[in-house]
Design an enzyme around this catalytic site. Structure first.
Site, short mmCIF file in Angstrom:
data_model
loop_
_atom_site.label_atom_id
_atom_site.label_comp_id
_atom_site.label_asym_id
_atom_site.label_seq_id
_atom_site.Cartn_x
_atom_site.Cartn_y
_atom_site.Cartn_z
N HIS A 1 -15.13 30.70 29.60
CA HIS A 1 -15.35 32.12 29.89
C HIS A 1 -15.29 32.35 31.40
O HIS A 1 -15.19 31.39 32.18
CB HIS A 1 -16.68 32.60 29.32
CG HIS A 1 -17.84 31.75 29.69
ND1 HIS A 1 -18.30 31.64 30.97
CD2 HIS A 1 -18.64 30.95 28.94
CE1 HIS A 1 -19.33 30.82 31.00
NE2 HIS A 1 -19.55 30.36 29.79
P1 TYD Z 1 -23.00 30.02 27.22
O1 TYD Z 1 -23.08 30.31 28.69
O2 TYD Z 1 -22.27 31.03 26.36
O3 TYD Z 1 -22.41 28.59 27.04
P2 TYD Z 1 -20.95 28.15 26.54
O4 TYD Z 1 -19.98 29.08 27.22
O5 TYD Z 1 -20.81 26.74 26.96
O6 TYD Z 1 -20.97 28.33 25.05
O7 TYD Z 1 -24.48 29.86 26.66
C1 TYD Z 1 -24.71 29.54 25.30
C2 TYD Z 1 -25.87 30.36 24.82
O8 TYD Z 1 -27.05 29.98 25.53
C3 TYD Z 1 -25.70 31.86 25.08
O9 TYD Z 1 -25.29 32.52 23.91
C4 TYD Z 1 -27.07 32.33 25.49
C5 TYD Z 1 -27.81 31.12 25.90
N1 TYD Z 1 -28.12 31.06 27.36
C6 TYD Z 1 -29.30 31.58 27.81
O10 TYD Z 1 -30.11 32.14 27.04
N2 TYD Z 1 -29.61 31.47 29.15
C7 TYD Z 1 -28.76 30.88 30.02
O11 TYD Z 1 -29.08 30.79 31.23
C8 TYD Z 1 -27.52 30.37 29.54
C9 TYD Z 1 -26.55 29.72 30.46
C10 TYD Z 1 -27.24 30.47 28.20
#
Ligand code: TYD
Length: 136
Positions: free
Chosen positions: A51
């Protein structure tokens, strides 16, 4: 002008008792730290983080093990291999990035300039391209 992703070396205090490195917000990385999170226990072959962010800047360090960070600016893709805890990758906003090739027991530390905010994410690559083109 659009900023570029960049590898940044961190201070390294060598000591026979074990080495020490550190990060100060606004000093060793070009933003104030608002949030720290980490990615661990990644099963072999998995990818994380496909992303972009509209605002957030980040700095990624391989605290343990190794992995690749693939950064796409909308035109070209560059792969950064991270495998030591005394340097990391600064990624300014508005880059598409993913993390892959995690080694066993790797630990990816991500230091971010903003709190978690789902509305800052661009999770569709075509929308990212449109965002970049409208911005430049
Ligand atoms: P995400 O940044 O979407 O990770 P990836 O792109 O690797 O799948 O994060 C995964 C989930 O974790 C997201 O839906 C919400 C949660 N999250 C938080 O609650 N706080 C945070 O600081 C981060 C980075 C993620």
């Amino acid at each position: 002008m659009t900023k570029k992703a960049k590898l940044l070396n961190l201070p390294k205090i060598l000591d026979v008792r074990g080495n020490l490195s550190f990060i100060e917000g606004g000093n060793h990385i070009p933003f104030e730290i608002e949030r720290v999170y980490w990615i661990y226990d990644v099963p072999g072959g998995e990818q994380r983080g496909g992303h972009a962010f509209k605002e957030q800047h980040e700095f990624i360090v391989a605290m343990s093990g190794s992995f690749d960070v693939v950064v796409n600016n909308g035109n070209e893709e560059k792969i950064y291999h991270l495998n030591r805890s005394y340097y990391g990758l600064y990624i300014p906003c508005c880059k598409w990035r993913r993390m892959e090739n995690f080694s066993t027991n790797s630990l990816a530390l991500v230091i971010a300039s903003t709190r978690y905010d789902e509305s800052d994410y661009i999770r569709d690559f075509n929308k990212f391209k449109t965002f970049i083109n409208e911005r430049d």
